[in-house]
Scaffold this motif. Structure first.
Motif, PDB file in Angstrom:
ATOM      1  N   GLY A 207       0.779  -1.241   0.000  1.00 53.30           N
ATOM      2  CA  GLY A 207       0.000   0.000   0.000  1.00 53.30           C
ATOM      3  C   GLY A 207       0.801   1.276   0.000  1.00 53.30           C
ATOM      4  O   GLY A 207       1.101   1.849  -1.051  1.00 53.30           O
ATOM      5  N   SER A 208       1.168   1.765   1.161  1.00 51.66           N
ATOM      6  CA  SER A 208       1.861   3.054   1.240  1.00 51.66           C
ATOM      7  C   SER A 208       3.305   2.966   0.762  1.00 51.66           C
ATOM      8  O   SER A 208       3.873   3.954   0.312  1.00 51.66           O
ATOM      9  CB  SER A 208       1.815   3.594   2.669  1.00 51.66           C
ATOM     10  OG  SER A 208       2.463   2.704   3.551  1.00 51.66           O
ATOM     11  N   ALA A 209       3.907   1.790   0.846  1.00 50.52           N
ATOM     12  CA  ALA A 209       5.312   1.658   0.459  1.00 50.52           C
ATOM     13  C   ALA A 209       5.520   1.764  -1.049  1.00 50.52           C
ATOM     14  O   ALA A 209       6.489   2.361  -1.502  1.00 50.52           O
ATOM     15  CB  ALA A 209       5.861   0.320   0.956  1.00 50.52           C
ATOM     16  N   ILE A 210       4.591   1.207  -1.839  1.00 55.03           N
ATOM     17  CA  ILE A 210       4.755   1.216  -3.300  1.00 55.03           C
ATOM     18  C   ILE A 210       3.554   1.847  -3.994  1.00 55.03           C
ATOM     19  O   ILE A 210       3.691   2.840  -4.708  1.00 55.03           O
ATOM     20  CB  ILE A 210       4.995  -0.214  -3.844  1.00 55.03           C
ATOM     21  CG1 ILE A 210       6.334  -0.747  -3.343  1.00 55.03           C
ATOM     22  CG2 ILE A 210       4.952  -0.229  -5.367  1.00 55.03           C
ATOM     23  CD1 ILE A 210       6.642  -2.185  -3.745  1.00 55.03           C
ATOM     24  N   VAL A 211       2.372   1.270  -3.815  1.00 59.01           N
ATOM     25  CA  VAL A 211       1.188   1.665  -4.586  1.00 59.01           C
ATOM     26  C   VAL A 211       0.828   3.128  -4.380  1.00 59.01           C
ATOM     27  O   VAL A 211       0.571   3.859  -5.337  1.00 59.01           O
ATOM     28  CB  VAL A 211      -0.011   0.744  -4.250  1.00 59.01           C
ATOM     29  CG1 VAL A 211      -1.261   1.188  -4.995  1.00 59.01           C
ATOM     30  CG2 VAL A 211       0.322  -0.705  -4.594  1.00 59.01           C
ATOM     31  N   ASN A 212       0.819   3.581  -3.149  1.00 59.86           N
ATOM     32  CA  ASN A 212       0.449   4.970  -2.846  1.00 59.86           C
ATOM     33  C   ASN A 212       1.664   5.872  -2.634  1.00 59.86           C
ATOM     34  O   ASN A 212       1.550   6.927  -2.032  1.00 59.86           O
ATOM     35  CB  ASN A 212      -0.462   5.011  -1.609  1.00 59.86           C
ATOM     36  CG  ASN A 212      -1.733   4.226  -1.823  1.00 59.86           C
ATOM     37  OD1 ASN A 212      -2.286   4.206  -2.917  1.00 59.86           O
ATOM     38  ND2 ASN A 212      -2.192   3.553  -0.788  1.00 59.86           N
ATOM     39  N   ASN A 213       2.801   5.454  -3.137  1.00 61.75           N
ATOM     40  CA  ASN A 213       4.033   6.217  -2.970  1.00 61.75           C
ATOM     41  C   ASN A 213       4.235   7.111  -4.196  1.00 61.75           C
ATOM     42  O   ASN A 213       4.467   6.610  -5.300  1.00 61.75           O
ATOM     43  CB  ASN A 213       5.213   5.250  -2.806  1.00 61.75           C
ATOM     44  CG  ASN A 213       6.492   5.944  -2.427  1.00 61.75           C
ATOM     45  OD1 ASN A 213       6.675   7.126  -2.683  1.00 61.75           O
ATOM     46  ND2 ASN A 213       7.399   5.194  -1.828  1.00 61.75           N
TER      47      ASN A 213
ATOM     48  N   VAL B 126      14.140   6.628  -0.988  1.00 64.00           N
ATOM     49  CA  VAL B 126      12.897   5.927  -1.337  1.00 64.00           C
ATOM     50  C   VAL B 126      13.113   4.418  -1.231  1.00 64.00           C
ATOM     51  O   VAL B 126      12.269   3.700  -0.689  1.00 64.00           O
ATOM     52  CB  VAL B 126      12.401   6.330  -2.744  1.00 64.00           C
ATOM     53  CG1 VAL B 126      11.224   5.465  -3.172  1.00 64.00           C
ATOM     54  CG2 VAL B 126      12.005   7.804  -2.763  1.00 64.00           C
ATOM     55  N   ALA B 127      14.250   3.936  -1.727  1.00 66.97           N
ATOM     56  CA  ALA B 127      14.549   2.501  -1.660  1.00 66.97           C
ATOM     57  C   ALA B 127      14.602   2.035  -0.204  1.00 66.97           C
ATOM     58  O   ALA B 127      14.058   0.970   0.136  1.00 66.97           O
ATOM     59  CB  ALA B 127      15.863   2.199  -2.366  1.00 66.97           C
ATOM     60  N   MET B 128      15.228   2.819   0.663  1.00 69.34           N
ATOM     61  CA  MET B 128      15.293   2.469   2.076  1.00 69.34           C
ATOM     62  C   MET B 128      13.909   2.463   2.709  1.00 69.34           C
ATOM     63  O   MET B 128      13.589   1.591   3.518  1.00 69.34           O
ATOM     64  CB  MET B 128      16.222   3.438   2.819  1.00 69.34           C
ATOM     65  CG  MET B 128      17.681   3.218   2.515  1.00 69.34           C
ATOM     66  SD  MET B 128      18.774   4.486   3.223  1.00 69.34           S
ATOM     67  CE  MET B 128      18.441   4.302   4.963  1.00 69.34           C
TER      68      MET B 128
ATOM     69  N   LEU C 253      15.088   0.236 -10.773  1.00 69.24           N
ATOM     70  CA  LEU C 253      14.053   1.251 -10.982  1.00 69.24           C
ATOM     71  C   LEU C 253      14.603   2.672 -10.975  1.00 69.24           C
ATOM     72  O   LEU C 253      13.881   3.613 -11.283  1.00 69.24           O
ATOM     73  CB  LEU C 253      12.954   1.122  -9.915  1.00 69.24           C
ATOM     74  CG  LEU C 253      12.204  -0.207  -9.899  1.00 69.24           C
ATOM     75  CD1 LEU C 253      11.202  -0.227  -8.763  1.00 69.24           C
ATOM     76  CD2 LEU C 253      11.507  -0.450 -11.223  1.00 69.24           C
ATOM     77  N   GLY C 254      15.860   2.825 -10.591  1.00 65.21           N
ATOM     78  CA  GLY C 254      16.474   4.142 -10.593  1.00 65.21           C
ATOM     79  C   GLY C 254      15.894   5.085  -9.542  1.00 65.21           C
ATOM     80  O   GLY C 254      15.946   6.302  -9.717  1.00 65.21           O
ATOM     81  N   ILE C 255      15.362   4.530  -8.463  1.00 62.25           N
ATOM     82  CA  ILE C 255      14.805   5.401  -7.420  1.00 62.25           C
ATOM     83  C   ILE C 255      15.908   5.804  -6.450  1.00 62.25           C
ATOM     84  O   ILE C 255      16.963   5.172  -6.391  1.00 62.25           O
ATOM     85  CB  ILE C 255      13.613   4.738  -6.682  1.00 62.25           C
ATOM     86  CG1 ILE C 255      14.040   3.436  -6.011  1.00 62.25           C
ATOM     87  CG2 ILE C 255      12.465   4.488  -7.644  1.00 62.25           C
ATOM     88  CD1 ILE C 255      12.927   2.775  -5.220  1.00 62.25           C
ATOM     89  N   SER C 256      15.655   6.855  -5.717  1.00 65.94           N
ATOM     90  CA  SER C 256      16.664   7.393  -4.806  1.00 65.94           C
ATOM     91  C   SER C 256      16.927   6.429  -3.650  1.00 65.94           C
ATOM     92  O   SER C 256      16.066   5.605  -3.304  1.00 65.94           O
ATOM     93  CB  SER C 256      16.189   8.732  -4.246  1.00 65.94           C
ATOM     94  OG  SER C 256      15.151   8.522  -3.302  1.00 65.94           O
TER      95      SER C 256
ATOM     96  N   VAL D 121      17.357  -5.667  -1.085  1.00 65.49           N
ATOM     97  CA  VAL D 121      16.171  -5.083  -1.721  1.00 65.49           C
ATOM     98  C   VAL D 121      16.432  -3.617  -2.065  1.00 65.49           C
ATOM     99  O   VAL D 121      16.104  -3.159  -3.165  1.00 65.49           O
ATOM    100  CB  VAL D 121      14.922  -5.236  -0.822  1.00 65.49           C
ATOM    101  CG1 VAL D 121      13.749  -4.424  -1.345  1.00 65.49           C
ATOM    102  CG2 VAL D 121      14.539  -6.716  -0.700  1.00 65.49           C
ATOM    103  N   GLU D 122      17.025  -2.879  -1.148  1.00 70.05           N
ATOM    104  CA  GLU D 122      17.343  -1.465  -1.403  1.00 70.05           C
ATOM    105  C   GLU D 122      18.208  -1.317  -2.643  1.00 70.05           C
ATOM    106  O   GLU D 122      17.908  -0.501  -3.525  1.00 70.05           O
ATOM    107  CB  GLU D 122      18.078  -0.856  -0.191  1.00 70.05           C
ATOM    108  CG  GLU D 122      17.227  -0.696   1.038  1.00 70.05           C
ATOM    109  CD  GLU D 122      18.047  -0.385   2.283  1.00 70.05           C
ATOM    110  OE1 GLU D 122      19.278  -0.140   2.190  1.00 70.05           O
ATOM    111  OE2 GLU D 122      17.443  -0.387   3.383  1.00 70.05           O
TER     112      GLU D 122
END
Length: 183
Positions: A14-20, A93-95, A87-90, A79-80
């Motif tokens: 939910g908040s970690a991926i979908v609603n991020n 965000v990965a943490m 995905l090239g995320i910061s 995972v981080e």
């Protein structure tokens, strides 16, 4: 096991991926797949890198010690790194994503493995996936090692020696540390 992990990640994303807002909606599925694949890779890395005992201890305890287990920390770091690379995320965000999902998902996975009424996954499946030794009765070995109510080096040498052959004493020492809660 991939399917079980994917279901757990989807249920908790939910908040970690979908609603991020830092992860575009069109990348949600890729992010969840990356989390699952890197969790599996992280478990393998931990099992082969000296964390076998900690992993077995986590499985035997039904997830009761997931938050403080070094395996969880190692998987979370894996995972981080995967999220940043794929995905090239910061890093922040990965943490955040890994910190929100990995302990929860691992805890639920271990709980499912310990639940005799849940046939979706068991401890042997988790250990087999992590070690590459499918078909090994890891839970039977752990139970046999503690059958007399105590766990000592003779028990481990007798029960686990053949499975940890390449690991020698280091493998058994790691197993002892994990079962006794050491790092």
């Amino acid at each position: 096991m991939f399917e079980t992990l994917m279901n757990l990640v989807q249920q908790n994303a939910g908040s970690a991926i979908v609603n991020n807002p830092a992860i575009p909606n069109e990348h949600n599925n890729a992010a969840m797949e990356t989390v699952v694949q890197s969790m599996l890779g992280g478990l393998t890395q931990q099992a082969q890198g000296g964390g076998l005992g900690n992993l077995l201890g986590m499985v035997v305890n039904g997830g009761g010690n997931v938050q403080d287990n070094p395996v969880t920390q190692g998987v979370q770091q894996h995972v981080e790194q995967s999220l940043m690379q794929k995905l090239g995320i910061s890093p922040q965000v990965a943490m955040s994503v890994a910190g929100a999902l990995v302990p929860v998902v691992l805890g639920k996975l271990m709980h499912k493995a310990a639940d005799p009424n849940d046939s979706s996954v068991d401890g042997n499946t988790i250990m087999g996936a992590a070690t590459g030794q499918q078909g090994t009765d890891w839970m039977g070995m752990a139970g046999s090692a503690m059958a007399d109510g105590k766990l000592d080096m003779n028990d481990l040498m007798r029960v686990a020696g053949s499975q940890l052959g390449g690991g020698g004493v280091g493998g058994l020492g790691g197993m002892l540390g994990g079962l006794f809660g050491g790092k």
